[in-house]
Design an enzyme around this catalytic site. Sequence first.
Site, mmCIF file in Angstrom:
data_model
loop_
_atom_site.group_PDB
_atom_site.id
_atom_site.type_symbol
_atom_site.label_atom_id
_atom_site.label_comp_id
_atom_site.label_asym_id
_atom_site.label_seq_id
_atom_site.Cartn_x
_atom_site.Cartn_y
_atom_site.Cartn_z
ATOM 1 N N HIS A 20 0.831 -1.206 0.000
ATOM 2 C CA HIS A 20 0.000 0.000 0.000
ATOM 3 C C HIS A 20 0.868 1.259 0.000
ATOM 4 O O HIS A 20 1.842 1.347 0.746
ATOM 5 C CB HIS A 20 -0.839 -0.060 1.289
ATOM 6 C CG HIS A 20 -1.949 0.903 1.349
ATOM 7 N ND1 HIS A 20 -1.897 2.021 2.145
ATOM 8 C CD2 HIS A 20 -3.145 0.926 0.736
ATOM 9 C CE1 HIS A 20 -3.036 2.684 2.024
ATOM 10 N NE2 HIS A 20 -3.806 2.037 1.176
ATOM 11 N N ASP A 67 -7.418 14.190 -5.962
ATOM 12 C CA ASP A 67 -7.042 12.837 -5.514
ATOM 13 C C ASP A 67 -8.265 12.189 -4.890
ATOM 14 O O ASP A 67 -8.725 12.624 -3.836
ATOM 15 C CB ASP A 67 -5.907 12.971 -4.483
ATOM 16 C CG ASP A 67 -5.462 11.629 -3.918
ATOM 17 O OD1 ASP A 67 -5.824 10.591 -4.477
ATOM 18 O OD2 ASP A 67 -4.722 11.648 -2.912
ATOM 19 N N MET A 68 -8.805 11.175 -5.531
ATOM 20 C CA MET A 68 -10.034 10.578 -4.976
ATOM 21 C C MET A 68 -10.079 9.071 -5.150
ATOM 22 O O MET A 68 -9.575 8.511 -6.111
ATOM 23 C CB MET A 68 -11.262 11.159 -5.668
ATOM 24 C CG MET A 68 -11.332 10.837 -7.135
ATOM 25 S SD MET A 68 -13.032 10.726 -7.724
ATOM 26 C CE MET A 68 -12.796 9.781 -9.233
ATOM 27 N N ALA A 69 -10.737 8.421 -4.190
ATOM 28 C CA ALA A 69 -11.110 7.023 -4.341
ATOM 29 C C ALA A 69 -12.297 6.991 -5.310
ATOM 30 O O ALA A 69 -13.039 7.969 -5.421
ATOM 31 C CB ALA A 69 -11.530 6.456 -2.992
ATOM 32 N N GLY A 121 -7.757 20.440 -4.020
ATOM 33 C CA GLY A 121 -6.457 20.584 -3.346
ATOM 34 C C GLY A 121 -6.353 21.862 -2.535
ATOM 35 O O GLY A 121 -5.512 21.968 -1.642
ATOM 36 N N GLN A 122 -7.211 22.826 -2.808
ATOM 37 C CA GLN A 122 -7.102 24.141 -2.138
ATOM 38 C C GLN A 122 -7.411 24.033 -0.650
ATOM 39 O O GLN A 122 -6.693 24.575 0.189
ATOM 40 C CB GLN A 122 -8.060 25.127 -2.813
ATOM 41 C CG GLN A 122 -7.862 26.556 -2.382
ATOM 42 C CD GLN A 122 -8.710 27.529 -3.214
ATOM 43 O OE1 GLN A 122 -9.628 27.120 -3.947
ATOM 44 N NE2 GLN A 122 -8.414 28.812 -3.105
ATOM 45 N N LYS A 140 -20.559 5.037 -14.214
ATOM 46 C CA LYS A 140 -19.407 5.864 -14.589
ATOM 47 C C LYS A 140 -18.222 5.617 -13.639
ATOM 48 O O LYS A 140 -17.077 5.478 -14.076
ATOM 49 C CB LYS A 140 -19.793 7.343 -14.582
ATOM 50 C CG LYS A 140 -20.901 7.634 -15.580
ATOM 51 C CD LYS A 140 -21.307 9.080 -15.533
ATOM 52 C CE LYS A 140 -22.510 9.305 -16.442
ATOM 53 N NZ LYS A 140 -22.930 10.702 -16.443
ATOM 54 N N SER A 182 -6.487 -1.335 -5.205
ATOM 55 C CA SER A 182 -6.623 -1.595 -3.764
ATOM 56 C C SER A 182 -7.529 -2.807 -3.598
ATOM 57 O O SER A 182 -8.072 -3.322 -4.584
ATOM 58 C CB SER A 182 -7.120 -0.358 -3.023
ATOM 59 O OG SER A 182 -8.495 -0.273 -3.035
HETATM 60 P P1 NAI Z 1 -11.953 13.155 -0.652
HETATM 61 O O1 NAI Z 1 -13.342 12.701 -0.940
HETATM 62 O O2 NAI Z 1 -11.654 13.719 0.687
HETATM 63 O O3 NAI Z 1 -11.503 14.223 -1.751
HETATM 64 C C1 NAI Z 1 -11.558 13.934 -3.133
HETATM 65 C C2 NAI Z 1 -11.093 15.132 -3.921
HETATM 66 O O4 NAI Z 1 -12.104 16.132 -3.907
HETATM 67 C C3 NAI Z 1 -9.820 15.811 -3.409
HETATM 68 O O5 NAI Z 1 -8.968 16.106 -4.496
HETATM 69 C C4 NAI Z 1 -10.298 17.096 -2.763
HETATM 70 O O6 NAI Z 1 -9.345 18.133 -2.923
HETATM 71 C C5 NAI Z 1 -11.528 17.376 -3.584
HETATM 72 N N1 NAI Z 1 -12.520 18.133 -2.821
HETATM 73 C C6 NAI Z 1 -13.154 17.769 -1.690
HETATM 74 N N2 NAI Z 1 -13.995 18.709 -1.284
HETATM 75 C C7 NAI Z 1 -13.898 19.728 -2.171
HETATM 76 C C8 NAI Z 1 -14.527 21.001 -2.311
HETATM 77 N N3 NAI Z 1 -15.432 21.450 -1.431
HETATM 78 N N4 NAI Z 1 -14.184 21.775 -3.365
HETATM 79 C C9 NAI Z 1 -13.265 21.354 -4.254
HETATM 80 N N5 NAI Z 1 -12.635 20.166 -4.180
HETATM 81 C C10 NAI Z 1 -12.955 19.360 -3.157
HETATM 82 O O7 NAI Z 1 -10.920 11.945 -0.922
HETATM 83 P P2 NAI Z 1 -11.159 10.376 -0.800
HETATM 84 O O8 NAI Z 1 -11.808 9.885 -2.048
HETATM 85 O O9 NAI Z 1 -11.805 10.058 0.497
HETATM 86 O O10 NAI Z 1 -9.632 9.849 -0.766
HETATM 87 C C11 NAI Z 1 -8.824 10.124 0.379
HETATM 88 C C12 NAI Z 1 -7.412 9.612 0.201
HETATM 89 O O11 NAI Z 1 -7.409 8.205 0.210
HETATM 90 C C13 NAI Z 1 -6.702 10.022 -1.089
HETATM 91 O O12 NAI Z 1 -5.437 10.557 -0.760
HETATM 92 C C14 NAI Z 1 -6.515 8.707 -1.841
HETATM 93 O O13 NAI Z 1 -5.317 8.651 -2.626
HETATM 94 C C15 NAI Z 1 -6.434 7.739 -0.714
HETATM 95 N N6 NAI Z 1 -6.742 6.365 -1.126
HETATM 96 C C16 NAI Z 1 -5.694 5.503 -1.255
HETATM 97 C C17 NAI Z 1 -5.920 4.188 -1.600
HETATM 98 C C18 NAI Z 1 -4.771 3.245 -1.764
HETATM 99 O O14 NAI Z 1 -5.003 2.054 -1.922
HETATM 100 N N7 NAI Z 1 -3.535 3.692 -1.737
HETATM 101 C C19 NAI Z 1 -7.282 3.676 -1.838
HETATM 102 C C20 NAI Z 1 -8.307 4.694 -1.717
HETATM 103 C C21 NAI Z 1 -8.035 5.999 -1.354
#
Ligand code: NAI
Length: 349
Positions: A116, A174-176, A306-307, A224, A140
């Site tokens: 991971h 960056d999103m799942a 990212g902001q 999608k 994952s």
């Molecule tokens: P999240 O749902 O917190 O955010 C997703 C994206 O939406 C981000 O880029 C964030 O900047 C953007 N965002 C959120 N709210 C916003 C807003 N109000 N306005 C504009 N942009 C907004 O992220 P999620 O899906 O929960 O993922 C969290 C972390 O988990 C990530 O770093 C991901 O890489 C990691 N992850 C890693 C896995 C692995 O196997 N290595 C598997 C799944 C997730």
Amino acid sequence: MKISRDELKDLMKNKLLSAGLKESDAEIASQILVYSDSRGWHSHGAVRVEYYSERIFKGGINTNPNIEFTQTGPCSGMVEGENGLGFTIAKFGMEKAIDLAKENGVAIVGMKHMSHSGSIGYYTEMARDQGLIGISMCQSDPMAVPYGGSQPYYGTNPIAISAPSKYGESMMFDMATTVQAWGKVLDKKSKGQSIPSDWAVDEEGRPTTDPHQVNALVPIAGPKGYGLMMMVDILSGLLLGVPFGAGVSSMYQDLSKGRDLGQLHIVIDPERFVGAEKFKEDMSTSLRELNEIAPAPGFDQVYYPGQRGKLREEKSNKEGIEIPDEIIEYLKSDKIHFDRYDGKNRFAE
Ligand code: NAI
């Protein structure tokens, strides 16, 4: 409790060293873990250290791999990770992709047989900080149904992209590809709360609001998100020759075995397209235009991806990071792990 970024990083590093990582690996892992916590992605920060420590201690992460890069064409390459630490392998793969993209304009580097690698946006920011566009995706463990299905097939397969801009804005998406992370379902379960009906399904594939009935997560936006998960599995699994789909190893199946995961980085040099300076200028314009859009009722402003994470990081650096007491107690203790994760069925937890 609130803890400073440096103290948290040192505590995590020490724990990972005591679990068996070598100094350079423990440094990279703790740097990326504290990055996640400081950006507000606590699901990929200190909360994971005990799991990693148990896996390292039991031999499921190779602490002395021969990580090797093979350039397979002018713009392509593969990293053999020998099931070493995912953070180190993903960072090494991005360093190679950056070098190749600077030389030849674009680069695609696959990493195979890794563990991971945490928040994958971190690696895309390495490219962005060099004036390049960085994209990353990885497999994952299977926990999401394909659209219309009742059994898990794909993982939460995340996708990330980061692009440089004139004024150094921190654009990074960056999103799942699942509606919610599994950790959020667990959180609701522990609080005795129900979950929204669009997060997960039960054993028969029916949407459920009862966290105790959850058998799988669902893709974002139905077919999608399902398609995006598939794209990630094709590019970071099948393309690299590692197990794919339901064959991807589970996080908790056998902590003494390597996970054999795959990850793919794509790096693009804007200089070879519109030109580096023009691209950065236009990126800054685009981000400013997004910020200037009038917010809808209930929103304070439009943010670019990212902001908000960057704002949280700035605050964390000044005021410290809020981490649950029991995690800090564990990090400060002499215990390497509590044998909590091996063989655990995450859905029955
Ligand atoms: P999240 O749902 O917190 O955010 C997703 C994206 O939406 C981000 O880029 C964030 O900047 C953007 N965002 C959120 N709210 C916003 C807003 N109000 N306005 C504009 N942009 C907004 O992220 P999620 O899906 O929960 O993922 C969290 C972390 O988990 C990530 O770093 C991901 O890489 C990691 N992850 C890693 C896995 C692995 O196997 N290595 C598997 C799944 C997730």
